[in-house]
Design an enzyme around this catalytic site. Structure first.
Site, PDB file in Angstrom:
ATOM      1  N   LYS A 236      -3.401  12.449   8.521  1.00  0.00           N
ATOM      2  CA  LYS A 236      -2.853  11.204   7.785  1.00  0.00           C
ATOM      3  C   LYS A 236      -1.281  11.020   8.079  1.00  0.00           C
ATOM      4  O   LYS A 236      -0.493  11.815   8.189  1.00  0.00           O
ATOM      5  CB  LYS A 236      -3.115  11.394   6.195  1.00  0.00           C
ATOM      6  N   ARG A 246       0.393   0.931  -1.851  1.00  0.00           N
ATOM      7  CA  ARG A 246       1.409   1.572  -3.025  1.00  0.00           C
ATOM      8  C   ARG A 246       1.712   0.476  -4.087  1.00  0.00           C
ATOM      9  O   ARG A 246       1.877   0.614  -5.021  1.00  0.00           O
ATOM     10  CB  ARG A 246       2.645   1.998  -2.264  1.00  0.00           C
ATOM     11  N   LYS A 258       7.857   9.753   3.178  1.00  0.00           N
ATOM     12  CA  LYS A 258       6.701  11.139   3.055  1.00  0.00           C
ATOM     13  C   LYS A 258       6.652  11.641   4.658  1.00  0.00           C
ATOM     14  O   LYS A 258       5.624  12.365   4.724  1.00  0.00           O
ATOM     15  CB  LYS A 258       5.647  10.346   2.664  1.00  0.00           C
ATOM     16  N   GLU A 274      -4.345  19.974  12.986  1.00  0.00           N
ATOM     17  CA  GLU A 274      -4.608  19.722  11.527  1.00  0.00           C
ATOM     18  C   GLU A 274      -6.020  19.612  11.397  1.00  0.00           C
ATOM     19  O   GLU A 274      -6.809  20.073  10.212  1.00  0.00           O
ATOM     20  CB  GLU A 274      -3.858  18.224  11.132  1.00  0.00           C
ATOM     21  N   LYS A 289      -6.467   8.340   9.355  1.00  0.00           N
ATOM     22  CA  LYS A 289      -5.593   7.459   8.289  1.00  0.00           C
ATOM     23  C   LYS A 289      -4.342   7.209   8.785  1.00  0.00           C
ATOM     24  O   LYS A 289      -3.505   8.070   8.979  1.00  0.00           O
ATOM     25  CB  LYS A 289      -5.546   7.874   6.678  1.00  0.00           C
ATOM     26  N   SER A 315      -4.704  -0.684   3.742  1.00  0.00           N
ATOM     27  CA  SER A 315      -4.354  -1.908   3.159  1.00  0.00           C
ATOM     28  C   SER A 315      -3.619  -2.840   3.884  1.00  0.00           C
ATOM     29  O   SER A 315      -3.846  -4.020   3.949  1.00  0.00           O
ATOM     30  CB  SER A 315      -3.629  -1.645   1.908  1.00  0.00           C
ATOM     31  N   TYR A 354     -11.708  -2.187   2.303  1.00  0.00           N
ATOM     32  CA  TYR A 354     -11.699  -2.848   1.495  1.00  0.00           C
ATOM     33  C   TYR A 354     -12.567  -4.094   1.658  1.00  0.00           C
ATOM     34  O   TYR A 354     -12.982  -5.031   0.921  1.00  0.00           O
ATOM     35  CB  TYR A 354     -10.480  -3.533   1.009  1.00  0.00           C
TER      36      TYR A 354
END
Length: 365
Positions: A236, A246, A258, A274, A289, A315, A354
């Site tokens: 991610k 968000r 982040k 990872e 992602k 998104s 979506y």
């Protein structure tokens, strides 16, 4: 060149020739001559042959997007008989639980086999420790129970992270401006257990804390939830593509960014590291992602592991297509299908998008 030399040259085959018998001197096609010249060229391979008709193209197609590939992310909020549009995500809504059930039923009828739930938590229920995340009567546990009662066979995937529940908007507990890793993982374990007890089929840690997959696996097993899977957000990235999400959950960080826990966009080898760690710790599915700007990472991970690989069509990717389509700059349907097919071609077995309902309808036509 003199006239003598010119007279010895072979005449060139014309593209057209004049028929003397034609009083109108109309050009007569010499396509047979052109075809003859092509044959003399001895073309050994003609890839276009397999593109000649739509039926033939379908028969030799290498990657086929199917409704079974899709996972439908949904936003749920408190209240009754109400839905709110997400301004930056046209066509997406936050649903109260009763209307969420209607949306889930429609999705399942279209052949969508899995949903991913994300909560809009009231500010009064947020704190730095994200304690609402493991409330057994909280919004997500209630939503999971209701969905499983209404549509028992649909797979329910729940997000494991603190940012929707955090007063600071971060994925972990904050102390002196830093995100605490191990203290956060202890909360994530509680959150995952509550979600499993409610009936979640998969828990999906999206926080990117070190060691959280192994800790969650051990916690679930210790409580007897051995059949609850882990869909790990393994790679991610700290991405600008998350803005509309968000917006939907009102979960933007209150300070900083982040980048101390989500991955650097410039790194690919780190993604393999990872993934390896998450697999060793017990992940059942690994995920990249965002998807569109990280197709190379999806490809590398797919070549690296035999586990199913998921990709999140996030998104920002959704919003860009919608915005361009509203301006009339692109063919929305064609761009959606091309975009999702690119993720499948890169190696994704599953795609969170979506567009799931729209695509399910497109694939039926």
């Amino acid at each position: 060149m003199n006239l003598t030399e010119a007279s010895t040259l072979e005449p060139q085959t014309p593209l057209t020739e004049i028929d003397p018998a034609d009083s109108g001197h109309q050009a007569k096609s010499t396509m047979p001559a052109i075809a003859k010249r092509c044959c003399e060229a001895q073309i050994a391979h003609r890839p276009r042959l397999l593109r000649r008709t739509e039926t033939l193209r379908r028969m030799v197609r290498e990657h086929i997007l199917q409704v079974e590939d899709l996972i439908y992310p949904l936003f749920v909020m408190e209240g009754e008989k109400h839905q709110e549009s997400v301004p930056s995500m046209p066509g997406c809504y936050r649903y109260t639980l009763d209307l969420l059930l209607d949306e889930v039923k429609q999705a399942y009828k279209l052949g969508i086999g899995a949903i991913a739930l994300f909560p809009l938590i009231p500010h009064a229920q947020k704190d730095n420790a994200g304690t609402e995340s493991y409330n057994p009567d909280g919004l997500i546990p209630r939503a999971v129970r209701a969905i499983k009662q209404a549509v028992p066979d649909i797979l329910v995937i729940t997000d494991v992270a603190l940012d929707p529940y955090s007063s600071e908007g971060h994925d972990g507990i904050v102390q002196d401006g830093k995100i605490l890793n191990d203290e956060t993982v202890a909360v994530l374990e509680k959150q995952a257990i509550v979600q499993a007890e409610a009936g979640a089929d998969f828990v999906a840690p999206s926080d990117m804390m070190d060691g959280r997959v192994g800790a969650i696996r051990r916690a679930l097993d210790a409580e007897g939830w051995i059949n609850v899977g882990i869909l790990a957000y393994s790679a991610k990235y700290s991405s600008a593509y998350y803005g509309p999400f968000r917006d939907a959950l009102d979960s933007a960080p209150k300070f900083g960014d982040k980048k101390t826990y989500q991955m650097d966009a410039a790194n690919a080898i780190e993604a393999i590291k990872e993934v390896d760690l998450d697999i060793a710790e017990g992940a059942d599915i690994v995920m990249v992602k965002p998807a569109l700007a990280y197709l190379d990472v999806i490809c590398q991970i797919k070549q690296h592991t035999n586990l199913p690989v998921a990709a999140y069509n996030v998104s920002g990717e959704y919003a860009m297509i919608k915005a361009a389509a509203q301006q009339g700059w692109i063919d929305e349907k064609k761009v959606i299908l091309e975009t999702l097919t690119s993720m499948k071609r890169a190696g994704a077995n599953l795609i969170l998008t979506y567009f799931a309902k729209d695509v399910a309808l497109m694939l039926q036509s």
